[in-house]
Design an enzyme around this catalytic site. Structure first.
Site, PDB file in Angstrom:
ATOM      1  N   ASP A   1      -3.637  -4.116 -33.897  1.00  0.00           N
ATOM      2  CA  ASP A   1      -4.510  -3.834 -32.581  1.00  0.00           C
ATOM      3  C   ASP A   1      -6.106  -3.514 -33.037  1.00  0.00           C
ATOM      4  OD1 ASP A   1      -2.743  -3.749 -30.312  1.00  0.00           O
ATOM      5  OD2 ASP A   1      -1.721  -2.069 -31.350  1.00  0.00           O
TER       6      ASP A   1
ATOM      7  N   ASP B   1      -4.065  -4.526 -40.147  1.00  0.00           N
ATOM      8  CA  ASP B   1      -3.587  -4.038 -38.805  1.00  0.00           C
ATOM      9  C   ASP B   1      -3.626  -5.117 -37.780  1.00  0.00           C
ATOM     10  OD1 ASP B   1      -3.023  -1.755 -37.229  1.00  0.00           O
ATOM     11  OD2 ASP B   1      -5.211  -1.441 -36.651  1.00  0.00           O
TER      12      ASP B   1
END
Length: 352
Positions: A31, A29
């Site tokens: 963010d 991922d």
């Protein structure tokens, strides 16, 4: 390497190898894991360089549909993490594939999102349009940033109310920003849902749902993937849905108390403070008396589920994350706990 089929998970897994050696591809991922508010998360750049240098492939998997893979790769490279566009997988790409499988080639699609979504649709041979009067074959919503015009939501609602098939890149209600938590694409989806009388639901592609995992595997060719994320309800749940292992890092949304109270589908395989957790073995959590031991910590959960942790005599405690691993095993084995005050009390003994 852990057996991801052993679910529901009742304790974090151990690994005698560094995770970068046990798995061939990290599905990361962005963010809250690699960067936050456009700035690299501490230790992320160096950890990813070492992992890549040791032979682990890196793929950047994001529910944020606003930016193109090329833009994301340029940003990562600026931060010091060399990346190419083909190493970036977005929910825009996943939803564009879904739509292309269900409408004729070249069909008009009402695009309520940013440039990343428009580019993904075009790459699938679809034609982005802006109005319900353009006779779209589908409506799709994706995060468009704070500059997304209100009028585009009006057009989406009008088309959905006319029976046009409705899609969404993802339904994350919030998204991290440099100024705090901001509304995500899920909030925009709710606007259209309200305008359509709460009677319809979009077909959703992003994490934690299978279309996003399928898109990631198709694009990376990963054989032994490890999902790395900071969110239980997207990254970790998505890993379980895809039957692959996961690493939770505490550099984003999830805190230790939230992890302790996690429902079974939100429990990661491994946990680490940050991305340096890719570069190390992970200790086993072992049964010990009426509780569990990890490193220098022993954790128990009473009949009411209240967790406790203490340093093993003569071991002087050690890494607080080992204590958290033991606490997770005690709580999860006992069936879970939903009282955050109990979790906070136990975590206080670890300084977490």
């Amino acid at each position: 390497m852990a057996d991801s089929t052993e679910l529901p998970r009742t304790r974090p897994a151990g690994s005698a190898q560094a995770l970068s050696e046990a798995y061939d591809t990290a599905l990361l991922d962005l963010d809250g894991v690699v960067y936050a508010g456009g700035v690299a998360v501490p230790h992320a750049v160096d950890a990813l360089r070492v992992a890549r240098g040791g032979g682990m492939r890196l793929a950047y998997v994001t529910n944020n549909a606003a930016r193109t893979p090329e833009t994301v790769a340029e940003h990562l490279t600026e931060l010091g993490v060399p990346a190419t566009a083909d190493e970036v997988v977005t929910s825009a790409q996943a939803v564009a594939r879904l739509i292309a499988e269900r409408v004729p080639a070249g069909a008009p699609v009402l695009c309520a999102g940013g440039v990343g979504l428009r580019v993904a649709l075009t790459e699938r041979g679809l034609t982005p349009v802006d109005s319900a009067e353009d006779e779209p074959a589908a409506v799709v919503q994706g995060y468009g940033g704070p500059e997304l015009p209100w009028g585009v939501l009006t057009e989406a609602a009008l088309a959905v109310n006319r029976g046009v098939p409705w899609f969404a890149s993802n339904t994350d209600l919030t998204i991290p920003s440099g100024r705090g938590i901001a509304p995500g694409n899920g909030a925009a989806v709710e606007v259209v849902r309200i305008a359509t009388g709460h009677t319809k639901d979009p077909v959703v592609a992003g994490k934690p749902l299978p279309p996003m995992h399928r898109e990631t595997i198709l694009r990376t060719g990963a054989r032994r993937p490890l999902v790395v994320g900071d969110r239980l309800d997207t990254d970790i749940e998505g890993a379980q849905a895809g039957d692959v292992d996961s690493l939770l890092v505490f550099t984003g949304v999830t805190d230790p108390a939230t992890l302790l109270t996690a429902v079974p589908e939100h429990r990661p395989t491994y946990l680490a403070a940050d991305l340096r957790g890719l570069l190390t073995p992970h200790p086993e959590v072992l049964p010990a008396g009426d509780g569990f031991r990890c490193g220098g910590w022993l954790a128990t959960a009473g009949p009411d589920g209240r967790p406790e942790v203490r340093a093993v005599e003569g071991a002087e405690g050690g890494d607080p994350l080992d204590g958290l691993r033991a606490l997770c095993a005690a709580v999860w084995t006992a069936g879970g706990v939903d009282d955050r005050s109990w979790a906070a009390g136990a975590l206080g003994a670890l300084g977490l």
